[in-house]
Design a protein around this motif. Structure first.
Motif, PDB file in Angstrom:
ATOM      1  N   GLU A  89     -15.273 127.639 120.653  1.00  0.00           N
ATOM      2  CA  GLU A  89     -14.103 126.790 120.911  1.00  0.00           C
ATOM      3  C   GLU A  89     -14.051 126.313 122.369  1.00  0.00           C
ATOM      4  N   HIS A 119      -6.161 131.092 122.482  1.00  0.00           N
ATOM      5  CA  HIS A 119      -6.255 130.696 121.072  1.00  0.00           C
ATOM      6  C   HIS A 119      -6.235 131.957 120.229  1.00  0.00           C
ATOM      7  N   HIS A 121      -5.751 133.747 116.148  1.00  0.00           N
ATOM      8  CA  HIS A 121      -5.658 133.601 114.698  1.00  0.00           C
ATOM      9  C   HIS A 121      -4.455 134.439 114.256  1.00  0.00           C
ATOM     10  N   HIS A 160      -5.957 127.104 110.327  1.00  0.00           N
ATOM     11  CA  HIS A 160      -6.760 127.720 111.385  1.00  0.00           C
ATOM     12  C   HIS A 160      -5.960 128.701 112.248  1.00  0.00           C
ATOM     13  N   ARG A 174     -20.829 131.815 112.961  1.00  0.00           N
ATOM     14  CA  ARG A 174     -19.822 132.840 113.186  1.00  0.00           C
ATOM     15  C   ARG A 174     -20.240 134.160 112.576  1.00  0.00           C
TER      16      ARG A 174
HETATM   17 ZN   LIG Z   1     -10.241 129.766 115.930  1.00  0.00          ZN
END
Ligand SMILES: [Zn+2]
Length: 333
Positions: A89, A103, A105, A165, A323
């Protein structure tokens, strides 16, 4: 270029914040989520595959030349490709102008961000904050471009809710950013539905002395014991970190079954009884599954959902594979 992390107060505060966020499974799972600080022309950003939970125990940040990252985006090159050890990211972090970018989740945010009516629902809950909604876009350059577009419309934005997301926050310092996170978490909090407990006797019998194990986190069983959650999961993939488990050999991995069967699979949801995990599942994968259980327990039976399209699942396959590797390789102290 490499500075002494331990003597820098700003980086110390950033690592403290990363650690607090990383240790909260309602905010990040495994190596998901990331944090950055723009300082003296350097972008200090979480390295790919590192867990924020390990922030104070080991080196999770890498320094990148801020001007170089901006230049790569202008040339349409994803900085995560240019600097393979940087977070996937990275482009998003430099696109936000704030010194500190976080950021997460967040389970509560995701439970809203997967709704078909998310924008309208968030409108009332985030009223008064400088926030914007971004419908699902894949991570990397496409997401960074969309963020640049919404920021050009309202440059004072410091909260972005990313469809299917998660959440992104920008602040002038760590304290401001953490306060903002607390405010949003309290506004978006959803009490989880109470799931029927697992039937440990039947699960133990099904597992026998095979390669199946029981999860440490009891909440995972809700994926199989809660009828509303089972129905939600039968509808498709809710976000890319769930789509990470998509595999043509086990297309209905998230459909509950009556017994494990012979097919090799990372986990099995035994209808009404609970979840068995393959012993080869990594801690990162288990953390992702745990996160999913916490999300679906916050989705009501009549909530309109916006699943990832087949194209989006397919398009995220390369990202998901990337990922998956970083998750599988991630060392967690
Ligand atoms: Zn993310």
């Amino acid at each position: 270029m490499i500075k002494n992390v331990s003597v820098n107060e700003d980086l110390g505060l950033l690592l403290d914040l990363a650690g607090r966020v990383g240790r909260n499974p309602l905010l990040t799972q495994a190596s998901t989520g990331n944090i950055s600080l723009k300082l003296d022309g350097v972008l200090w950003i979480k390295a790919s595959g590192k867990w924020m939970a390990d922030a104070t125990a080991g080196r999770i940040l890498i320094p990148l030349d801020l001007a170089g990252v901006h230049a790569s985006i202008r040339q349409n090159l994803d900085p995560a490709g240019l600097y393979p050890s940087a977070s996937i990211e990275t482009a998003m972090h430099v696109t936000l102008p704030h010194p500190v970018v976080l950021h997460v989740h967040s389970i509560n945010t995701i439970a809203w961000a997967i709704r078909a009516d998310a924008a309208a629902q968030l409108e009332t809950r985030l009223d008064g904050l400088r926030w914007q909604w971004i419908p699902y876009v894949p991570s990397g350059l496409p997401l960074a471009r969309e963020i640049a577009r919404v920021l050009s419309e309202r440059p004072d934005t410091d909260v972005l809710v990313l469809g299917n997301h998660g959440l992104v926050l920008g602040g002038k310092d760590c304290q401001t950013t953490e306060n903002l996170l607390a405010e949003i978490e309290s506004r978006l909090a959803i009490p989880p539905r109470q799931a029927h407990p697992a039937d440990y006797a039947i699960l133990a019998e099904l597992a026998g002395d095979s390669t199946w194990d029981l999860p440490d986190d009891d909440a995972i069983h809700a994926l199989a014991t809660d009828p509303v959650s089972r129905k939600v999961l039968e509808g498709g993939f809710l976000y890319p970190c769930q789509a990470m488990f998509s595999d043509a050999r086990t297309p209905e991995l998230f459909h509950a079954v009556d017994a494990p069967g012979a097919a090799r699979r990372p986990f099995v949801m035994v209808k009404g009884c609970g979840v068995l995990l393959s012993r080869v599942m990594t801690p990162a994968e288990i953390a992702m599954l745990s996160g999913l259980a916490h999300v679906v327990q916050r989705i009501g039976p009549s909530v309109p959902l916006r699943y990832l399209s087949e194209d989006e699942v397919a398009a995220s396959a390369s990202t998901a594979a990337y990922r998956y590797r970083e998750l599988a390789n991630a060392s967690h102290g």
